[in-house]
Write an enzyme that holds these catalytic residues in place. Structure first.
Site, mmCIF file in Angstrom:
data_model
loop_
_atom_site.group_PDB
_atom_site.id
_atom_site.type_symbol
_atom_site.label_atom_id
_atom_site.label_comp_id
_atom_site.label_asym_id
_atom_site.label_seq_id
_atom_site.Cartn_x
_atom_site.Cartn_y
_atom_site.Cartn_z
ATOM 1 C CG HIS A 88 -1.473 -5.140 -2.814
ATOM 2 N ND1 HIS A 88 -1.001 -6.369 -3.190
ATOM 3 C CD2 HIS A 88 -2.612 -4.953 -3.520
ATOM 4 C CE1 HIS A 88 -1.819 -6.887 -4.103
ATOM 5 N NE2 HIS A 88 -2.803 -6.051 -4.319
ATOM 6 C CG HIS A 109 -7.030 -9.604 -4.463
ATOM 7 N ND1 HIS A 109 -6.274 -9.329 -3.369
ATOM 8 C CD2 HIS A 109 -6.554 -8.829 -5.462
ATOM 9 C CE1 HIS A 109 -5.350 -8.441 -3.681
ATOM 10 N NE2 HIS A 109 -5.496 -8.108 -4.950
ATOM 11 C CG HIS A 118 -6.788 -3.146 -6.637
ATOM 12 N ND1 HIS A 118 -7.632 -4.123 -6.176
ATOM 13 C CD2 HIS A 118 -5.520 -3.608 -6.418
ATOM 14 C CE1 HIS A 118 -6.900 -5.148 -5.704
ATOM 15 N NE2 HIS A 118 -5.621 -4.855 -5.839
ATOM 16 C CG HIS A 242 -5.424 -8.256 -11.946
ATOM 17 N ND1 HIS A 242 -5.703 -9.183 -10.967
ATOM 18 C CD2 HIS A 242 -4.597 -7.343 -11.378
ATOM 19 C CE1 HIS A 242 -5.064 -8.837 -9.857
ATOM 20 N NE2 HIS A 242 -4.385 -7.725 -10.072
ATOM 21 C CG HIS A 246 -0.343 -9.351 -10.624
ATOM 22 N ND1 HIS A 246 0.452 -8.610 -9.792
ATOM 23 C CD2 HIS A 246 -1.539 -8.715 -10.633
ATOM 24 C CE1 HIS A 246 -0.224 -7.574 -9.324
ATOM 25 N NE2 HIS A 246 -1.443 -7.613 -9.823
ATOM 26 C CG PHE A 262 -2.200 -11.090 -3.461
ATOM 27 C CD1 PHE A 262 -2.382 -10.568 -4.728
ATOM 28 C CD2 PHE A 262 -3.138 -11.994 -2.972
ATOM 29 C CE1 PHE A 262 -3.467 -10.957 -5.508
ATOM 30 C CE2 PHE A 262 -4.222 -12.376 -3.740
ATOM 31 C CZ PHE A 262 -4.394 -11.862 -5.001
ATOM 32 C CG HIS A 275 -3.789 -2.738 -10.070
ATOM 33 N ND1 HIS A 275 -5.029 -3.301 -9.855
ATOM 34 C CD2 HIS A 275 -2.880 -3.689 -9.765
ATOM 35 C CE1 HIS A 275 -4.862 -4.542 -9.422
ATOM 36 N NE2 HIS A 275 -3.579 -4.807 -9.362
HETATM 37 CU CU1 C2O Z 1 -4.346 -6.450 -5.514
HETATM 38 CU CU2 C2O Z 1 -3.071 -6.646 -8.937
HETATM 39 O O1 C2O Z 1 -3.583 -7.091 -7.158
#
Ligand code: C2O
Length: 344
Positions: A88, A109, A118, A242, A246, A262, A275
């Site tokens: 990631h 992203h 993802h 999303h 996070h 990230f 995810h």
């Molecule tokens: Cu690649 Cu939830 O981020």
């Protein structure tokens, strides 16, 4: 043209605003063939909600054992728990330049690559966990935070003695605290609601996100991102929700690791359930659109990524190979979706 797969031999140090410039995120690689991925035909695997799997002790034992084994692998093994998190980091923190565009980093992203990349990332991670416990049917649970039953951090992740635990979180957000889709890192924003009001406000955000974007895929999925284009800031509305989640999970203090950055986010097992739900919401979106393809455009469909599969083979995959979950032989447990016809 589509964004091409990165060149592993040219991977370099990554950087993050908060963690600095010398991050080591490159996957273990010396040389080796890269082959097109062939999708394994498994029984249809069903991803279940985190609030359901907690009642299934046999499943929980398996999941924990798989993660335990992943953590015990040698540091430089491509399946090692931290190596999996580095994947990631490498794809998100500028460790790769786009082939043919030396100053343009690969970034998955902020645009239309977000959901497909993802989806693949979870697929390989899930297959590797399954391989480690010899179970071809293993699936990750999803964090059902769009439903009133799932709006707190799943308890499968908050038991400090479990291998699924991560200490780098905002512990003041542990259950029974309800997630706030309007939360911001610095606490300057928020829905201002609590309790049932908050549950309702979140559901209305979800409903509006879907309603607004149903006819315009870029609003939901993100703006086009083509070869040579600097990573654009055109995240879809689902990606924005999303991001909030996070930030809500990561440490309260700067630099908000693990989930809030990230480079470290995937060191927390909750990442994969977060995810899985994002992926499930994409699937709900597709269903609502009658499976009308989001972007019928080779610049999207032929965008290419690489991963290590569950046989330690480096494989190449394209967006067109993952458009619906059944292409990867999984599906989601059906749970009620009360926000769909809530009166907002
Ligand atoms: Cu690649 Cu939830 O981020």
């Amino acid at each position: 043209a589509p964004v091409m797969r990165p060149d592993l031999s040219k991977c370099h140090d990554a950087s993050s605003l908060v963690l600095g410039d010398c991050l080591k995120c490159c996957p273990p690689y010396t040389s080796g063939d890269i082959v097109d991925y062939t999708f394994p035909e498994t029984p249809l695997r069903v991803r279940r909600a985190a609030q359901e799997v907690i009642k299934d002790s046999e499943y929980m034992d398996k999941y924990k054992e798989a993660v335990r084994r992943m953590k015990k692998l040698p540091d430089d093994h491509p399946w090692n728990f931290y190596q999996q998190a580095q994947i990631h980091c490498a794809y998100c923190n500028d460790a790769y330049d786009q082939v043919g565009f030396p100053c343009v980093p690969v970034q998955i992203h902020y645009g239309w690559l977000f959901l497909p990349w993802h989806r693949y990332y979870l697929h390989f991670y899930e297959r590797i966990l399954g391989k480690l416990i010899n179970d071809d049917t293993f699936t990750l649970p999803f964090w059902n935070y769009d439903s009133p039953h799932g709006m707190t951090m799943p308890e499968i992740f908050t038991d400090a003695s479990s291998p699924l635990y991560d200490g780098n979180r905002n512990t003041s957000h542990y259950p029974p605290v309800i997630v706030d889709y309007a939360h911001s890192h610095d606490y300057t924003a928020g829905s201002g609601e609590t309790g049932n009001g908050l549950v309702r406000a979140n559901q209305c955000v979800m409903q509006k996100t879907f309603k607004r974007s149903l006819q315009r895929a870029e609003l939901f999925m993100g703006e086009p991102q083509r070869a040579g284009q600097k990573p654009c800031s055109g995240p879809g509305q689902l990606e924005c929700i999303h991001n909030t989640i996070h930030n809500w999970v990561g440490m309260k203090e700067y630099p908000h690791t693990d989930m809030g950055d990230f480079a470290t986010a995937a060191r927390d097992c909750i990442f994969f359930s977060h995810h899985a739900n994002i992926d499930r919401l994409w699937h709900i979106y597709q269903t609502m659109r009658g499976y009308k393809i989001e972007f019928n455009n080779p610049d999207w469909l032929d965008s290419t990524f690489i991963f290590y599969d569950e046989n330690e083979q480096i494989v190449r995959v394209k967006v067109r190979g993952c458009l619906t979950p059944d292409k990867l032989w999984y599906t989601y447990q059906e749970v009620p979706i009360p926000w769909i016809d809530l009166d907002c």
